[in-house]
Design a protein around this motif. Structure first.
Motif, PDB file in Angstrom:
ATOM      1  N   ARG A  94      -3.532  -1.481 -10.943  1.00  9.32           N
ATOM      2  CA  ARG A  94      -3.636  -1.153  -9.392  1.00  9.32           C
ATOM      3  C   ARG A  94      -5.182  -0.702  -9.031  1.00  9.32           C
ATOM      4  NH1 ARG A  94      -0.760   4.817  -9.927  1.00  9.32           N
ATOM      5  NH2 ARG A  94      -2.321   5.608 -11.425  1.00  9.32           N
ATOM      6  N   TRP A  95      -5.177  -0.936  -7.847  1.00 11.13           N
ATOM      7  CA  TRP A  95      -6.672  -0.682  -7.201  1.00 11.13           C
ATOM      8  C   TRP A  95      -6.496   0.803  -6.324  1.00 11.13           C
ATOM      9  CZ3 TRP A  95     -11.334  -3.295  -7.663  1.00 11.13           C
ATOM     10  CH2 TRP A  95     -11.029  -4.379  -8.429  1.00 11.13           C
ATOM     11  N   PHE A  96      -7.337   1.307  -6.050  1.00 10.80           N
ATOM     12  CA  PHE A  96      -7.308   2.579  -5.217  1.00 10.80           C
ATOM     13  C   PHE A  96      -8.480   3.107  -4.502  1.00 10.80           C
ATOM     14  CE2 PHE A  96      -8.080   4.216  -9.422  1.00 10.80           C
ATOM     15  CZ  PHE A  96      -9.061   5.370  -9.387  1.00 10.80           C
ATOM     16  N   ILE A  97      -8.351   3.824  -3.562  1.00  9.48           N
ATOM     17  CA  ILE A  97      -9.605   4.556  -2.959  1.00  9.48           C
ATOM     18  C   ILE A  97      -9.081   5.980  -2.737  1.00  9.48           C
ATOM     19  CG2 ILE A  97     -10.860   4.845  -0.543  1.00  9.48           C
ATOM     20  CD1 ILE A  97     -10.196   1.703  -0.248  1.00  9.48           C
ATOM     21  N   PRO A  98      -9.883   6.950  -3.440  1.00  9.98           N
ATOM     22  CA  PRO A  98      -9.497   8.472  -3.287  1.00  9.98           C
ATOM     23  C   PRO A  98      -9.941   8.834  -1.628  1.00  9.98           C
ATOM     24  CG  PRO A  98     -11.254   7.885  -5.178  1.00  9.98           C
ATOM     25  CD  PRO A  98     -11.124   6.462  -4.375  1.00  9.98           C
ATOM     26  N   ILE A  99      -9.120   9.357  -1.034  1.00  6.46           N
ATOM     27  CA  ILE A  99      -9.351   9.693   0.387  1.00  6.46           C
ATOM     28  C   ILE A  99     -10.476  10.525   0.477  1.00  6.46           C
ATOM     29  CG2 ILE A  99      -8.374  10.655   2.421  1.00  6.46           C
ATOM     30  CD1 ILE A  99      -5.864   9.314   1.760  1.00  6.46           C
ATOM     31  N   SER A 100     -10.829  11.503  -0.309  1.00  9.03           N
ATOM     32  CA  SER A 100     -11.905  12.394  -0.310  1.00  9.03           C
ATOM     33  C   SER A 100     -13.085  11.846  -0.458  1.00  9.03           C
ATOM     34  CB  SER A 100     -11.556  13.646  -1.484  1.00  9.03           C
ATOM     35  OG  SER A 100     -11.748  12.700  -2.736  1.00  9.03           O
ATOM     36  N   GLU A 101     -13.205  10.796  -1.187  1.00 11.68           N
ATOM     37  CA  GLU A 101     -14.455   9.998  -1.402  1.00 11.68           C
ATOM     38  C   GLU A 101     -14.995   9.443  -0.310  1.00 11.68           C
ATOM     39  OE1 GLU A 101     -15.169   7.246  -5.097  1.00 11.68           O
ATOM     40  OE2 GLU A 101     -15.088   5.966  -3.218  1.00 11.68           O
ATOM     41  N   LEU A 102     -14.113   9.086   1.127  1.00 18.18           N
ATOM     42  CA  LEU A 102     -14.514   8.580   2.396  1.00 18.18           C
ATOM     43  C   LEU A 102     -15.385   9.639   2.987  1.00 18.18           C
ATOM     44  CD1 LEU A 102     -11.288   7.670   3.774  1.00 18.18           C
ATOM     45  CD2 LEU A 102     -12.963   6.086   2.421  1.00 18.18           C
ATOM     46  N   LEU A 141       0.750  -1.171  -0.158  1.00 15.13           N
ATOM     47  CA  LEU A 141       0.153   0.118   0.197  1.00 15.13           C
ATOM     48  C   LEU A 141       0.730   1.215  -0.139  1.00 15.13           C
ATOM     49  CD1 LEU A 141      -3.187   0.671   0.562  1.00 15.13           C
ATOM     50  CD2 LEU A 141      -1.997   1.427   2.802  1.00 15.13           C
ATOM     51  N   LYS A 142       0.410   2.054  -0.829  1.00 14.18           N
ATOM     52  CA  LYS A 142       1.308   3.496  -0.740  1.00 14.18           C
ATOM     53  C   LYS A 142       0.172   4.530  -0.898  1.00 14.18           C
ATOM     54  CE  LYS A 142       5.121   5.285  -3.189  1.00 14.18           C
ATOM     55  NZ  LYS A 142       6.064   5.261  -2.176  1.00 14.18           N
ATOM     56  N   LEU A 170      -5.193   6.150  -1.608  1.00 11.77           N
ATOM     57  CA  LEU A 170      -4.770   4.670  -0.980  1.00 11.77           C
ATOM     58  C   LEU A 170      -4.567   3.827  -2.108  1.00 11.77           C
ATOM     59  CD1 LEU A 170      -6.504   4.577   2.265  1.00 11.77           C
ATOM     60  CD2 LEU A 170      -4.226   5.560   1.974  1.00 11.77           C
ATOM     61  N   VAL A 171      -3.341   3.482  -2.517  1.00 11.15           N
ATOM     62  CA  VAL A 171      -3.189   2.862  -3.791  1.00 11.15           C
ATOM     63  C   VAL A 171      -2.461   1.375  -3.289  1.00 11.15           C
ATOM     64  CG1 VAL A 171      -2.129   2.781  -6.195  1.00 11.15           C
ATOM     65  CG2 VAL A 171      -3.008   4.874  -4.997  1.00 11.15           C
ATOM     66  N   GLN A 226     -17.258  -0.048  -3.111  1.00 13.46           N
ATOM     67  CA  GLN A 226     -16.180  -0.885  -3.950  1.00 13.46           C
ATOM     68  C   GLN A 226     -15.134   0.150  -4.063  1.00 13.46           C
ATOM     69  OE1 GLN A 226     -18.271  -1.984  -7.463  1.00 13.46           O
ATOM     70  NE2 GLN A 226     -18.625  -4.208  -6.580  1.00 13.46           N
ATOM     71  N   ALA A 227     -13.862  -0.319  -4.126  1.00 15.16           N
ATOM     72  CA  ALA A 227     -12.690   0.251  -4.408  1.00 15.16           C
ATOM     73  C   ALA A 227     -12.628   0.686  -6.010  1.00 15.16           C
ATOM     74  CB  ALA A 227     -11.417  -0.255  -3.925  1.00 15.16           C
ATOM     75  N   TRP A 228     -11.819   1.558  -6.475  1.00 10.66           N
ATOM     76  CA  TRP A 228     -11.539   1.671  -8.035  1.00 10.66           C
ATOM     77  C   TRP A 228     -10.486   0.978  -8.348  1.00 10.66           C
ATOM     78  CZ3 TRP A 228     -14.041   6.201 -10.384  1.00 10.66           C
ATOM     79  CH2 TRP A 228     -14.882   7.048  -9.479  1.00 10.66           C
ATOM     80  N   GLN A 229     -10.638   0.420  -9.685  1.00  7.27           N
ATOM     81  CA  GLN A 229      -9.704  -0.262 -10.309  1.00  7.27           C
ATOM     82  C   GLN A 229      -9.041   0.572 -11.427  1.00  7.27           C
ATOM     83  OE1 GLN A 229     -10.852  -4.027 -11.909  1.00  7.27           O
ATOM     84  NE2 GLN A 229      -8.612  -4.776 -11.809  1.00  7.27           N
TER      85      GLN A 229
END
Lengths: 214, 534
Positions: free
Chosen positions: B171-179, B66-67, B127-128, B162-165
């Motif tokens: 890679r997969w990622f979650i935009p932190i702002s989306e939280l 994770l990065k 988060l990727v 769902q996380a983004w692909q």
């Protein structure tokens, strides 16, 4: 041969099931990784867990008490509210709850309480010969601020515990004076222990506080 | 033995399935456990276990890689994390550590804040993680999010998303702002660094395994939009009261409101600077003057004006909370001080100018009366005058301009005018050798029955007060965790240790001030005491 194999198999399965469903003799302060005591003689629990570092709160710790090295009353049986959600990893014990720094002027007796980091003398299997500690914190802008003085660690021979009043931690940090901690910062105490056999052990205590250093 | 072996294989398979589907040794709390686990893919590949599944996949956080990656602002798609950033082989680094199923991001994160003075905070963060774990492809990634606030209470919803692909970049990622989107209770303006953010990541692998990882981090929301409103200051009262109040306790020279629209606290750093002699209290004094005549009553009064100037500084502020509670802060000129801006709070700030330490204390001269004496010119009815009036070289009715009064009985310095002596000006026939004084008229009465006197009241009054000039103030909004050094740093100064800007300026600049009780007279001379009149 067959019975032996069957017995070993059932043992492995029971361990696996216990790991799956969390059965076993759960200790109040033990993290999920360590909730199962190892049945073998090899204790693979994290070092930080073995040391049994606790946080307890007690009436305001005065300078007189510090000089007389009066220890806090420690009950190792029950976890305190300050230890909620504590996590032990290899060499780090993390207290996630944001702790209130003692406020001598507060009307709330709980807010006047001094907090102590406490650990028993022989928890690592042998007595400690010496203990030193340093402190630093990561502020909200990702800057590490280092304490400039060593932290006073006291050993009480009667109760056989080592303890650090939390006020002492911040007294070591000149840049912490009059600093208003908000809980955003990550506090880190690096504890260096010398065991009776001469070996060295290092453990980090991670925690967060809010309030003003008094 | 063969039967036992078959038994072992069946039971092992059962145990592994239970472990990975139901969350073995989960570090989640009880609330998490109540959330239904995402349904497994309908056609789950059976027993497609790789070598890695037995070992490192038991500690998935450590191999997740994770990065935290910022968006690519260099012409790429800003909705995606920067594709140029490479993944580490293991998650642990100086800013991120991982152990077992837990990832802990130590670095404090900042949500995108286009208004932030720090360019580092202008980018979205993600988060990727790679789309493979130990060469096993991740086919689905769901997550839920929750927050432990500084009061150690759980806030926010626990919606499963769902996380983004990003298949192109594997890679997969979650935009932190989306939280924090579409959340009524906990939007991005409410996100405080004192809160602990938890993401519970549920990965489904190509081989059907389900892995659960807990990610813990701290993040802070953007600065709120500037919310400072000017409120008019109090008008001056009648001159005497105004001058007295200004001289004793000062006067509010600016009133403003600061609004915190967020549910997190901030800190305000403030300072006021009044350059020497740039802000003053001008006090105007009025007194009457008369013209005395030898042979006629005094004429007047004529109003005269003098002014006194005292130096003022803005060195006091009253901070008024919504509930009416007031904090009063005395500060030194140009010295920083701070106040806390609590969540959703509107603070009223009242800046007060006070007399400078350098301002001298003056007092209004006391009122007093003097007697004017004159003698009517005798009418010569007969050519023989037995007792002629003593003549002076000036026999015509001389207008003698006299400025009154003589300030007496006060501590002030006598003005430059030479003392007025009636005897010098009114030539009265008096017995030889007698002294003419204010009462000389009575002495001369027996010989000059036509001598007249009148008492003239000489009173000083404050007619106008005026606080005018300019001063400046600066208000900086900072996160509560910002140190005084960073919050008050002078970025116009060149320095090697110059930190990045960590504050948002709410108000800054020179503030002209002109508060007066009544219009000042057009002409006024300098009073002998320059200062204030407490």
């Amino acid at each position: 041969m067959g019975n032996q194999l069957q017995a070993r198999t059932w043992f492995t399965l029971s361990v696996a099931l216990c790991q799956s469903f969390g059965c076993g003799n759960a200790r109040p302060l033990v993290s999920s990784q360590s909730q199962v005591d190892q049945p073998t003689g090899l204790d693979e629990r994290p070092l930080s867990l073995k040391l049994k570092i606790r946080i307890i709160g007690e009436a305001r710790y005065s300078a007189e008490r510090a000089r007389e090295k009066v220890p806090p009353k420690v009950s190792l049986k029950h976890p305190t509210a300050f230890e909620k959600g504590v996590k032990y990893s290899k060499e780090v014990v993390s207290f996630p709850k944001v702790l209130d720094l003692p406020d001598p002027a507060s009307a709330d007796p709980d807010r006047r309480k001094e907090l102590f980091f406490v650990w028993p003398d022989a928890s690592l299997g042998q007595k400690l010969a010496h203990a030193t500690a340093t402190h630093r914190f990561l502020n909200g802008h990702n800057q590490w601020i280092k304490g400039t003085k060593p932290i006073l660690i006291t050993y009480d021979a009667v109760s056989q515990i080592w303890f650090i009043p939390i006020s002492e931690v911040f007294r070591s940090c000149t840049s912490c004076e009059s600093f208003q901690f908000t809980g955003a910062e990550t506090q880190l105490i690096s504890l260096h222990l010398k065991l009776a056999d001469g070996s060295d052990v290092s453990i980090k205590i991670k925690f967060r506080v809010k309030g003003k250093v008094s | 033995v063969r039967r036992v072996n078959i038994h072992i294989i069946i039971m092992s398979s059962l145990v592994f399935n239970l472990m990975f589907l139901d969350g073995c040794g989960s570090s989640r709390n009880d609330e998490l456990a109540s959330v239904p686990v995402k349904s497994a893919p309908s056609e789950k590949p059976k027993s497609k276990k790789t070598k890695s599944s037995k070992g490192d996949l038991g500690r998935p956080a450590e191999i997740l890689g994770l990065k935290v990656i910022a968006e690519d602002l260099g012409g790429g798609n800003s909705n995606l994390p920067d594709p140029k950033v490479k993944f580490p082989k293991k998650t642990s680094s100086e800013s991120i550590t991982a152990e077992g199923k837990d990832v802990h991001i130590h670095e404090k994160l900042f949500l995108r804040d286009p208004n932030s003075p720090s360019s580092e905070h202008h980018k979205n963060l993600f988060l990727v993680w790679p789309d493979q774990l130990q060469k096993v492809k991740i086919t689905a990634a769901d997550y839920s999010h929750r927050v432990l606030n500084e009061k150690n209470e759980w806030v926010g919803n626990f919606e499963r998303r769902q996380a983004w692909q990003d298949p192109e970049n594997h890679r997969w990622f979650i935009p932190i702002s989306e939280l924090y989107k579409n959340s009524k209770d906990y939007g991005e303006m409410d996100v405080s660094l004192a809160d602990t953010q938890f993401i519970y990541l549920d990965l489904t692998l190509e081989n059907g395994q389900s892995l659960k990882i807990q990610i813990q981090f701290q993040v802070v929301g953007p600065f709120p939009a500037a919310q400072i409103n000017y409120v008019d200051f109090d008008p001056a009262t009648a001159a005497p009261q105004f001058v007295k109040t200004v001289s004793q306790t000062g006067w509010i020279v600016r009133r403003e409101k600061v609004v915190n629209p967020t549910s997190r606290s901030f800190q305000l750093w403030l300072r006021a600077n009044t350059a020497p002699h740039s802000l003053n209290l001008d006090t105007y004094l009025k007194y009457p003057s008369y013209v005395l005549h030898r042979h006629s009553p005094p004429t007047g009064p004529k109003s005269n004006y003098e002014y006194s100037r005292g130096e003022m500084e803005v060195t006091h502020i009253d901070v008024i909370h919504e509930d009416g509670a007031k904090d009063s802060v005395d500060f030194k000129n140009n010295e920083w001080f701070s106040i806390v801006l609590n969540p959703n709070e509107t603070l009223k700030l009242e800046w007060r100018a006070q007399p400078s330490n350098r301002a001298r204390s003056c007092s209004v001269p006391q009122s007093h009366g003097i007697q004017a004496t004159w003698q009517r010119k005798p009418v010569q009815t007969t050519p023989v005058q037995t007792t002629p009036v003593q003549t002076t070289p000036e026999t015509r009715p001389t207008r003698v301009p006299v400025v009154l009064p003589l300030p007496g009985g006060t501590s002030i310095v006598v003005q430059s005018q030479s003392p007025f002596r009636l005897a010098d000006l009114i030539p009265i026939v008096a017995p030889s050798g007698s002294n003419s004084t204010y009462n000389s008229a009575s002495n001369s009465a027996p010989r000059t029955p036509k001598v007249k006197t009148r008492t003239l009241q000489i009173g000083w009054n404050l007619t106008s007060g005026r606080v005018s000039g300019a001063w400046s103030r600066e208000i900086r909004l900072v996160h509560p965790f910002t140190s005084k050094e960073d919050a008050t740093w002078d970025h116009t100064r060149e320095s090697v240790d110059r930190p990045s800007i960590q504050y948002f300026i709410l108000g800054q600049g020179s503030l002209p001030t002109d508060i007066h009780s009544s219009p000042a007279p057009a002409r006024a001379k300098a009073f002998n005491c320059q200062g204030i009149f407490p």
